[in-house]
Design a protein around this motif. Structure first.
Motif, PDB file in Angstrom:
ATOM      1  N   LEU A  85     -15.695 -36.721  62.566  1.00 36.26           N
ATOM      2  CA  LEU A  85     -15.945 -35.402  61.969  1.00 36.26           C
ATOM      3  C   LEU A  85     -15.233 -34.319  62.778  1.00 36.26           C
ATOM      4  O   LEU A  85     -14.581 -33.427  62.221  1.00 36.26           O
ATOM      5  CB  LEU A  85     -17.458 -35.134  61.914  1.00 36.26           C
ATOM      6  CG  LEU A  85     -17.879 -33.800  61.307  1.00 36.26           C
ATOM      7  CD1 LEU A  85     -17.474 -33.712  59.832  1.00 36.26           C
ATOM      8  CD2 LEU A  85     -19.397 -33.599  61.433  1.00 36.26           C
ATOM      9  N   GLU A  89     -12.397 -31.889  61.299  1.00 34.85           N
ATOM     10  CA  GLU A  89     -12.588 -30.434  61.314  1.00 34.85           C
ATOM     11  C   GLU A  89     -11.461 -29.728  62.079  1.00 34.85           C
ATOM     12  O   GLU A  89     -11.089 -28.601  61.771  1.00 34.85           O
ATOM     13  CB  GLU A  89     -13.950 -30.077  61.918  1.00 34.85           C
ATOM     14  CG  GLU A  89     -15.079 -30.396  60.965  1.00 34.85           C
ATOM     15  CD  GLU A  89     -16.469 -30.056  61.500  1.00 34.85           C
ATOM     16  OE1 GLU A  89     -17.407 -30.071  60.709  1.00 34.85           O
ATOM     17  OE2 GLU A  89     -16.603 -29.793  62.720  1.00 34.85           O
ATOM     18  N   VAL A 123     -25.360 -32.799  63.023  1.00 35.11           N
ATOM     19  CA  VAL A 123     -24.371 -33.307  62.057  1.00 35.11           C
ATOM     20  C   VAL A 123     -24.844 -34.629  61.431  1.00 35.11           C
ATOM     21  O   VAL A 123     -24.030 -35.388  60.907  1.00 35.11           O
ATOM     22  CB  VAL A 123     -22.983 -33.491  62.727  1.00 35.11           C
ATOM     23  CG1 VAL A 123     -22.372 -32.155  63.101  1.00 35.11           C
ATOM     24  CG2 VAL A 123     -23.078 -34.407  63.961  1.00 35.11           C
ATOM     25  N   GLY A 126     -23.688 -34.743  57.825  1.00 28.81           N
ATOM     26  CA  GLY A 126     -22.228 -34.620  57.703  1.00 28.81           C
ATOM     27  C   GLY A 126     -21.469 -35.865  58.134  1.00 28.81           C
ATOM     28  O   GLY A 126     -20.435 -36.206  57.547  1.00 28.81           O
ATOM     29  N   ILE A 127     -21.996 -36.582  59.122  1.00 22.97           N
ATOM     30  CA  ILE A 127     -21.275 -37.773  59.616  1.00 22.97           C
ATOM     31  C   ILE A 127     -21.371 -38.955  58.648  1.00 22.97           C
ATOM     32  O   ILE A 127     -20.731 -39.973  58.856  1.00 22.97           O
ATOM     33  CB  ILE A 127     -21.741 -38.206  61.034  1.00 22.97           C
ATOM     34  CG1 ILE A 127     -23.233 -38.549  61.035  1.00 22.97           C
ATOM     35  CG2 ILE A 127     -21.395 -37.131  62.067  1.00 22.97           C
ATOM     36  CD1 ILE A 127     -23.697 -39.209  62.331  1.00 22.97           C
ATOM     37  N   SER A 129     -20.735 -38.535  55.380  1.00 22.53           N
ATOM     38  CA  SER A 129     -19.964 -38.171  54.181  1.00 22.53           C
ATOM     39  C   SER A 129     -18.881 -39.225  53.918  1.00 22.53           C
ATOM     40  O   SER A 129     -18.463 -39.963  54.820  1.00 22.53           O
ATOM     41  CB  SER A 129     -19.315 -36.800  54.364  1.00 22.53           C
ATOM     42  OG  SER A 129     -18.277 -36.910  55.317  1.00 22.53           O
ATOM     43  N   ARG A 131     -15.802 -38.732  53.388  1.00 24.64           N
ATOM     44  CA  ARG A 131     -14.584 -38.388  54.136  1.00 24.64           C
ATOM     45  C   ARG A 131     -14.625 -38.999  55.546  1.00 24.64           C
ATOM     46  O   ARG A 131     -13.654 -39.569  56.031  1.00 24.64           O
ATOM     47  CB  ARG A 131     -14.515 -36.849  54.237  1.00 24.64           C
ATOM     48  CG  ARG A 131     -13.123 -36.272  54.333  1.00 24.64           C
ATOM     49  CD  ARG A 131     -13.167 -34.785  54.007  1.00 24.64           C
ATOM     50  NE  ARG A 131     -13.853 -34.026  55.037  1.00 24.64           N
ATOM     51  CZ  ARG A 131     -13.248 -33.244  55.936  1.00 24.64           C
ATOM     52  NH1 ARG A 131     -11.941 -33.146  55.934  1.00 24.64           N
ATOM     53  NH2 ARG A 131     -13.952 -32.570  56.822  1.00 24.64           N
TER      54      ARG A 131
END
Ligand code: DC
Length: 256
Positions: A85, A89, A123, A126-127, A129, A131
């Protein structure tokens, strides 16, 4: 199979109660009150490694075994995901090991109470996801990235006084002298079936993705996924969740 059954009722005497840290508002190492283990004896440095490919139930099993035994739980995959991530980013190419390593050395990583933090920001969602999932195998293949994250993982276990540590190289590289080493496996079809039920993604897509990640994880030059020396191998394909948990608890009991 991982069919949830009524818990058989545990006669397990928990190993160690990890005291909540005063500087740790998230209560790392704390179990839910309903599961709070009573201290039977102190095994403050017991390290239980749980390795294996994705979709074997490693994370859930490790978390429950940790809660029942009173040991802290560390998910090392979350470090590789957080590093991925951070690289995404920073708009760094995940296949560029030096650039990813630079990003990693400028970042801070923490895991407490089952949550993952990157530069102090949570996160945990988010981790996971798509992607990050698509790029994490490339990031975790870089030896320089692994070296940095392994140091952090060892420091975490040192600071928390042992733990149930899950990943791919934990019994082979990170803690080769662990108290107990377990390797969880299951057939690719069964792993894909479980993952697909969990995420709702089509079975054939999950099967193809698991195959792709298995291939990268087990053929990479740096710390490939292998069965560590001295590991107890458990094929979970035909076992219930409770049976797998109980197998690990029995190993812990035998060493305490
Ligand atoms: O367990 P997971 O799917 O969250 O792991 C994410 C990725 O990180 C996966 O591609 C394997 C890699 N990984 C690793 O290389 N070494 C570890 N100790 C843990 C995970």
């Amino acid at each position: 199979m991982f069919v949830r059954r009524e818990s058989p009722g545990s006669d397990f005497a928990p190993i160690v109660r990890v005291p909540p840290k005063s500087d740790n508002p998230s209560g790392a190492g704390d179990s839910p009150a309903s599961e709070a283990p009573l201290c039977s004896r102190t095994v403050s440095d017991m390290i239980v490694t749980v390795d294996g490919p994705g979709g074997t139930g490693k994370s859930t099993v490790s978390r429950v075994v940790a809660a029942k035994s009173g040991l802290p739980h560390l998910d090392t995959g979350a470090y590789y995901r957080a590093a991925t991530l951070a690289a995404l980013e920073a708009e760094v190419d995940p296949s560029d090991g030096h650039a990813v390593r630079d990003v990693v050395s400028r970042s801070t990583f923490a895991q407490e109470g089952g949550r993952m933090y990157l530069d102090g920001r949570e996160v945990s969602v988010g981790i996971r996801s798509d992607r990050v999932t698509a790029a994490v195998s490339a990031v975790s293949a870089h030896p320089e990235v692994r070296e940095a994250l392994v140091q952090l993982q060892r420091a975490w276990v040192d600071e928390h006084g042992g733990g149930v540590v899950e990943g791919r190289d934990i019994g082979s590289v990170v803690f080769p002298d662990a108290t107990i080493k377990v390797f969880l496996d299951a057939s690719p079809e069964e792993r894909a079936r479980r993952r697909s039920m969990e995420t709702g993604e089509p079975l054939d897509e999950v099967l193809a993705d698991l195959g792709r990640r298995d291939h990268i994880d087990s053929t990479r030059a740096a710390s490939p996924l292998t069965i560590p020396d001295g590991a107890v191998m458990i094929d979970t394909s035909e076992l219930s969740f409770e049976e797998v948990v109980e197998s690990l608890l029995a190993l812990i009991r035998a060493k305490s």
